[in-house]
Design an enzyme around this catalytic site. Sequence first.
Site, PDB file in Angstrom:
ATOM      1  NE  ARG A  99      -3.707  -0.084   2.639  1.00  0.00           N
ATOM      2  CZ  ARG A  99      -4.281  -0.447   3.793  1.00  0.00           C
ATOM      3  NH1 ARG A  99      -3.994   0.208   4.912  1.00  0.00           N
ATOM      4  NH2 ARG A  99      -5.133  -1.444   3.832  1.00  0.00           N
ATOM      5  NE  ARG A 107      -2.486   2.150   9.300  1.00  0.00           N
ATOM      6  CZ  ARG A 107      -3.313   1.134   9.053  1.00  0.00           C
ATOM      7  NH1 ARG A 107      -4.205   1.223   8.084  1.00  0.00           N
ATOM      8  NH2 ARG A 107      -3.272   0.041   9.794  1.00  0.00           N
ATOM      9  CE  LYS A 138      -6.546  -0.105  11.368  1.00  0.00           C
ATOM     10  NZ  LYS A 138      -7.317  -0.794  10.317  1.00  0.00           N
ATOM     11  CE  LYS A 157      -7.702   3.975   8.904  1.00  0.00           C
ATOM     12  NZ  LYS A 157      -8.742   3.102   8.328  1.00  0.00           N
ATOM     13  CB  CYS A 191     -13.899  -3.504   1.355  1.00  0.00           C
ATOM     14  SG  CYS A 191     -14.593  -5.124   1.723  1.00  0.00           S
ATOM     15  CB  CYS A 208      -9.388  -9.161   2.700  1.00  0.00           C
ATOM     16  SG  CYS A 208      -9.559  -8.599   4.404  1.00  0.00           S
ATOM     17  CB  CYS A 257     -15.442  -8.744   7.601  1.00  0.00           C
ATOM     18  SG  CYS A 257     -14.173  -7.535   8.003  1.00  0.00           S
ATOM     19  CB  CYS A 281     -12.290  -1.610   4.462  1.00  0.00           C
ATOM     20  SG  CYS A 281     -11.336  -2.481   5.715  1.00  0.00           S
TER      21      CYS A 281
HETATM   22 FE1  SRM Z   1      -9.319  -1.544   6.083  1.00  0.00          FE
HETATM   23  C1  SRM Z   1      -8.057  -4.105   7.873  1.00  0.00           C
HETATM   24  C2  SRM Z   1      -8.419  -2.974   3.234  1.00  0.00           C
HETATM   25  C3  SRM Z   1      -9.883   1.380   4.494  1.00  0.00           C
HETATM   26  C4  SRM Z   1     -11.116  -0.415   8.783  1.00  0.00           C
HETATM   27  N1  SRM Z   1      -8.335  -3.233   5.630  1.00  0.00           N
HETATM   28  C5  SRM Z   1      -7.853  -4.153   6.521  1.00  0.00           C
HETATM   29  C6  SRM Z   1      -7.001  -5.199   5.808  1.00  0.00           C
HETATM   30  C7  SRM Z   1      -5.582  -4.724   5.821  1.00  0.00           C
HETATM   31  C8  SRM Z   1      -7.168  -6.646   6.305  1.00  0.00           C
HETATM   32  C9  SRM Z   1      -6.244  -7.143   7.379  1.00  0.00           C
HETATM   33  O1  SRM Z   1      -6.046  -6.452   8.410  1.00  0.00           O
HETATM   34  O2  SRM Z   1      -5.723  -8.235   7.198  1.00  0.00           O
HETATM   35  C10 SRM Z   1      -7.620  -5.099   4.388  1.00  0.00           C
HETATM   36  C11 SRM Z   1      -6.726  -5.528   3.230  1.00  0.00           C
HETATM   37  C12 SRM Z   1      -7.570  -6.130   2.143  1.00  0.00           C
HETATM   38  C13 SRM Z   1      -6.829  -6.475   0.928  1.00  0.00           C
HETATM   39  O3  SRM Z   1      -6.787  -7.669   0.557  1.00  0.00           O
HETATM   40  O4  SRM Z   1      -6.281  -5.588   0.283  1.00  0.00           O
HETATM   41  C14 SRM Z   1      -8.132  -3.679   4.388  1.00  0.00           C
HETATM   42  N2  SRM Z   1      -9.062  -0.891   4.249  1.00  0.00           N
HETATM   43  C15 SRM Z   1      -8.777  -1.666   3.172  1.00  0.00           C
HETATM   44  C16 SRM Z   1      -8.946  -0.908   1.884  1.00  0.00           C
HETATM   45  C17 SRM Z   1      -7.985  -1.318   0.786  1.00  0.00           C
HETATM   46  C18 SRM Z   1     -10.405  -1.082   1.429  1.00  0.00           C
HETATM   47  C19 SRM Z   1     -10.715  -0.703   0.030  1.00  0.00           C
HETATM   48  O5  SRM Z   1     -11.349  -1.537  -0.614  1.00  0.00           O
HETATM   49  O6  SRM Z   1     -10.359   0.367  -0.441  1.00  0.00           O
HETATM   50  C20 SRM Z   1      -8.767   0.519   2.408  1.00  0.00           C
HETATM   51  C21 SRM Z   1      -7.334   0.969   2.427  1.00  0.00           C
HETATM   52  C22 SRM Z   1      -7.231   2.366   2.936  1.00  0.00           C
HETATM   53  C23 SRM Z   1      -5.869   2.974   2.849  1.00  0.00           C
HETATM   54  O7  SRM Z   1      -5.457   3.282   1.719  1.00  0.00           O
HETATM   55  O8  SRM Z   1      -5.240   3.183   3.879  1.00  0.00           O
HETATM   56  C24 SRM Z   1      -9.264   0.366   3.829  1.00  0.00           C
HETATM   57  N3  SRM Z   1     -10.251   0.216   6.579  1.00  0.00           N
HETATM   58  C25 SRM Z   1     -10.463   1.253   5.728  1.00  0.00           C
HETATM   59  C26 SRM Z   1     -11.414   2.163   6.289  1.00  0.00           C
HETATM   60  C27 SRM Z   1     -11.968   3.403   5.619  1.00  0.00           C
HETATM   61  C28 SRM Z   1     -11.237   4.666   5.979  1.00  0.00           C
HETATM   62  O9  SRM Z   1     -10.179   4.637   6.602  1.00  0.00           O
HETATM   63  O10 SRM Z   1     -11.733   5.724   5.615  1.00  0.00           O
HETATM   64  C29 SRM Z   1     -11.780   1.634   7.511  1.00  0.00           C
HETATM   65  C30 SRM Z   1     -12.867   2.212   8.448  1.00  0.00           C
HETATM   66  C31 SRM Z   1     -12.373   3.320   9.289  1.00  0.00           C
HETATM   67  C32 SRM Z   1     -11.616   2.783  10.464  1.00  0.00           C
HETATM   68  O11 SRM Z   1     -10.403   2.867  10.449  1.00  0.00           O
HETATM   69  O12 SRM Z   1     -12.253   2.265  11.386  1.00  0.00           O
HETATM   70  C33 SRM Z   1     -11.029   0.420   7.692  1.00  0.00           C
HETATM   71  N4  SRM Z   1      -9.510  -2.126   8.010  1.00  0.00           N
HETATM   72  C34 SRM Z   1     -10.341  -1.564   8.936  1.00  0.00           C
HETATM   73  C35 SRM Z   1     -10.303  -2.361  10.138  1.00  0.00           C
HETATM   74  C36 SRM Z   1     -11.072  -2.070  11.442  1.00  0.00           C
HETATM   75  C37 SRM Z   1     -10.217  -1.319  12.384  1.00  0.00           C
HETATM   76  C38 SRM Z   1     -10.784  -1.198  13.771  1.00  0.00           C
HETATM   77  O13 SRM Z   1     -10.324  -0.332  14.496  1.00  0.00           O
HETATM   78  O14 SRM Z   1     -11.660  -1.949  14.152  1.00  0.00           O
HETATM   79  C39 SRM Z   1      -9.425  -3.436   9.876  1.00  0.00           C
HETATM   80  C40 SRM Z   1      -9.045  -4.581  10.833  1.00  0.00           C
HETATM   81  C41 SRM Z   1      -7.925  -4.217  11.734  1.00  0.00           C
HETATM   82  O15 SRM Z   1      -7.279  -3.188  11.627  1.00  0.00           O
HETATM   83  O16 SRM Z   1      -7.682  -5.036  12.610  1.00  0.00           O
HETATM   84  C42 SRM Z   1      -8.948  -3.260   8.526  1.00  0.00           C
HETATM   85 FE1  SF4 Z   2     -11.264  -7.119   4.473  1.00  0.00          FE
HETATM   86 FE2  SF4 Z   2     -13.288  -6.665   6.081  1.00  0.00          FE
HETATM   87 FE3  SF4 Z   2     -11.811  -4.645   5.231  1.00  0.00          FE
HETATM   88 FE4  SF4 Z   2     -13.400  -5.842   3.547  1.00  0.00          FE
HETATM   89  S1  SF4 Z   2     -14.073  -4.729   5.384  1.00  0.00           S
HETATM   90  S2  SF4 Z   2     -11.237  -5.327   3.158  1.00  0.00           S
HETATM   91  S3  SF4 Z   2     -13.349  -7.928   4.241  1.00  0.00           S
HETATM   92  S4  SF4 Z   2     -11.117  -6.250   6.548  1.00  0.00           S
END
Ligand code: SRM
Ligand code: SF4
Length: 567
Positions: free
Chosen positions: A78, A147, A210, A212, A432, A438, A477, A481
Amino acid sequence: MPEQITPITLSRLEHIKADSRFLRGTIEEGLADPTTGSISEPDTKLLKFHGSYQQDNRDLREERRRQKLEPDYGFMVRIRLPGGVLTPQQWLDLDRLSNEYASSGLRITTRQTFQLHGVRKEHLRDMIGGINAAGLSTLAACGDDVRNVICSVNPQLSTVHAEIHEWAIRIMNHVKPQTTAYRDLWIDHKAGSGDDDNEPLLGKSYLPRKFKFGIAIPPYNDIDVFAQDFGLIAILGSDKRLQGFNLAPGGSMGASAGDPKTYPSLADLIGFVTPDHLLEACWHAVAVQRDFGDRTDRKHARLKYTIDDRGLQWFHDELQSRLSFRIEPPRPYHFEHNGDRLGWIDGTNGRWHLTLQVPSGRILDVEGHLRQTGMREIARVHKGEIRMTCDQNLIIANVAAEDRAAINTLVEQYGLDDYKRGSGLRLHALSCVALPTCGLAMAESERYLPHILEKLEELLDKHGLRDEPIHFRMSGCPNGCSRSYMGEIGLIGRAVGKYDLRLGADHIGERLNGLYKENVGEAAILAALDDVFGRFASEREVDEHFGDFVARSGIIDPPKRRPTVRY
Ligand code: SRM
Ligand code: SF4
């Protein structure tokens, strides 16, 4: 009696971070080990800070297990791209890297940057080194740090946008990790000792989780500012000049299925700072979370929980106590919507900007649709820049009037004009990544989107709602995201083929949706929406958005609006 002290049990990752010599661990050794496509489990945690996740192709898991092969490991990389702006040359560089070392093109994320999937361990250095050679970085794109700082992409206000983009870069540079491990590992190809390293803000254990930042420029909330750990709302004067920023801490989406202690939350307002105080405020906001965030339970370690446990006033006062200036009361602002404006827009600088819709942000050549080739051809002739949006779309920005025709020709030739087709819901759909990369996905998302959109469009047509701009967000899930808790319709994966159907977020990013049907399959989702679309078509008020109708009519009782201070 001596006072009883309860020992604090730090989560295991806290020990891994603290003992890592500023994020080195044994990554160097792991990369050099030719006997496996993976690295050690502790190193996978540290690698995230360097911008990469170890993943495996989940479609192949079972078959490889049967064949007694190790999983089909690949690394997701990323990029850190504050404000989401690339030069055409950088686009071409990433395009080449994706073709040489990745498996599925370029993927625009919901935070305005790119992921590249399926990079083999032996190519990880070529990929990350190549990204750095292009003048970009992956440091802190993932991990327990600050981030990618996102900001409004608002071509109509291009001078203000340029200023805000600068602020996004400045904040990122001010709070990013200082470790030399990144340079050692990916550029100089050595382990390095870390003896002289120092992290004045993050410390040797980095953040509990993290963190943000995002900056919105009203009236467009195109970054979902209240979903950020620390949202910033740019306040402009009547002369359209920047006066400063409202501070909105405490947002984030992530929740764990079946664990009521975890929940999505929107930020609230605590005040206003002038531009000269912004970096100091951001630094100390991070420092408060560094010092008070929960390091014992990662599910409870985001800033929202620190604030909910101690109170918003506590956070304000703690932050204030560290600052050299007074936080002022928040200033008035007004949001109109939280999506992208697609198509051509005439900028204030006499230049034109074309926002293209990119389904699920995936730039990849597939049969009948050569998006990646098309974007490569555009980057070859384009003289402005390319901007990514938080809705996984992109903008061909700063196009001279005389160059529009050439861009239009390429857009049409390569079928990049999705923005001219499809329902209002399709044009406002986010999903997502989910399966197959993922590791946390419980259900399909990106791969399911085309199918569910077709089904939903049949229903929209039936009720005469084809052009209705309904925000639809799907995630595989409950981590959300795609910020799926902010969709007027949200689908959140719970198991293969099963989703929570959530309804009733507003159209401006100030209200979360609420649960309507739990853990249901496609037939139940479509039946429920058929019914609600029907009611919306016949009972809505003039200009009422879908989410607002659902909330007003009592179909759902969604969470309260944020911020709680209204303007
Ligand atoms: Fe996310 C984890 C993809 C934006 C909340 N996110 C992940 C992981 C890295 C899975 C993992 O931990 O093993 C995913 C990788 C999937 C893959 O195969 O590529 C993933 N997140 C993404 C992306 C690529 C989604 C997309 O389709 O665009 C986004 C990348 C953003 C970036 O460039 O940095 C992405 N994730 C978000 C957002 C939206 C935002 O930030 O505006 C959220 C919701 C806001 C937030 O932070 O709560 C988000 N991602 C999560 C979470 C839940 C975190 C929590 O505090 O509960 C996880 C799980 C974790 O961190 O444990 C997670
Ligand atoms: Fe993976 Fe869940 Fe984030 Fe989708 S919402 S990219 S399934 S961690």
